[in-house]
Scaffold this active site. Sequence first.
Site, short mmCIF file in Angstrom:
data_model
loop_
_atom_site.label_atom_id
_atom_site.label_comp_id
_atom_site.label_asym_id
_atom_site.label_seq_id
_atom_site.Cartn_x
_atom_site.Cartn_y
_atom_site.Cartn_z
CD GLU A 212 23.55 18.43 -19.92
OE1 GLU A 212 22.91 17.70 -20.88
OE2 GLU A 212 23.95 18.07 -18.92
CG HIS B 194 24.32 14.24 -20.42
ND1 HIS B 194 23.20 14.81 -19.82
CD2 HIS B 194 23.80 13.04 -19.95
CE1 HIS B 194 22.04 14.34 -19.42
NE2 HIS B 194 22.49 13.10 -19.19
CG ASP C 143 28.30 12.41 -17.83
OD1 ASP C 143 29.29 12.79 -18.84
OD2 ASP C 143 27.38 11.78 -17.91
CG LEU D 12 21.92 3.53 -1.99
CD1 LEU D 12 23.26 4.01 -2.31
CD2 LEU D 12 21.80 2.66 -0.71
N GLY D 13 19.14 4.81 -5.19
CA GLY D 13 18.23 4.07 -6.15
C GLY D 13 19.00 2.90 -6.88
NE ARG D 14 16.82 0.03 -12.21
CZ ARG D 14 16.10 -0.91 -12.22
NH1 ARG D 14 16.60 -2.07 -12.31
NH2 ARG D 14 14.74 -0.81 -11.98
CB ILE D 15 22.19 4.83 -10.77
CG1 ILE D 15 21.59 4.32 -12.48
CG2 ILE D 15 23.56 5.39 -11.13
CD1 ILE D 15 21.29 5.69 -13.11
NE ARG E 103 18.31 14.11 -16.26
CZ ARG E 103 18.31 13.14 -16.85
NH1 ARG E 103 19.71 12.75 -16.80
NH2 ARG E 103 17.53 12.25 -17.31
#
Length: 305
Positions: A262, A280, A257, A153-156, A233
């Site tokens: 990748e 991504h 995503d 639960l950081g910024r994003i 990630r």
Amino acid sequence: MTDRSDKPRVAMLGALAPDLRAGLAERLDLVAPDQLPQLPAAERGGIKGAVTMAMQGAPEALLDLLPSLTTLASCGAGLEKFDEPALKARGIALYPTPHVMTEDTADMAVALVYAVARDIVAGDAYVRSGRWKNGRRSRATRVAGKRAGIVGLGRIGRAVADRLAGVGLNVSYHGPRPKSGLLYHYVADIVALAAAVDFLVMTCPGDETTRHIVNRDVLRALGPSGFLINVSRGTVVDEEALLEALENKTIAGAGLDVFAQEPVPNSRFLALSNVVLQPHASVLTHDNLRELVDEVCRILGASAQ
């Protein structure tokens, strides 16, 4: 347009997307990686700023060519590709751009929740194929009223939580420690969180502390009616365990995503109908490009346009 002579000279430490490079070139005198060795040492010694992508990091061989480098702008939120102590020892300040990535990444997470639960991609294909005339498709899963668990639960993560709460989901979260001043319920154990939710949304950093944090135990707890969403990630998920869960339908589905490999993910994903795949591409919006160019130019001392 700013004259080349008036632009700050900036080294590229890796390839940039063509549209990003073009936007930066309007305000920066960019020196591509293959051009750096060709510059006279005196010119290279005058370069104080550099730009890279978060997924590329800062190759030592290029840093060695830039003895006066003091400022490194990284396009992205992740830090796992950087040796921060080594940069500090060289006197280089690293500036990632996480806040520029927040809104679009959060939007993608919510879009994937709806896409996989409501089977939107398959529905589009159903109409295009002409099969609609043969009858209705099978039913999908309602999103409103369900339970979402945010891992990180950081910024994003906070932006995702707020969006999902706003459309009627009950939100809880997991992380290294509870955060003060939040209405969302903290769950100390990720397995317990997975068992308690319908959507497990990954927004945590991708580093050694979170490698394969989603494993067989977590997926087993998520269960046959649960969905996994990953905009973090690829390393945070044990992909072999995830593929087995999707193939055996021991979870309901996934929206991804990011991948361990990748840009060519494991081919087993391509055969699955219960997963929505994205390249991504969370932050690939026109708005993000404009804001990212502005932020990198601010970091590197270019004049505003």
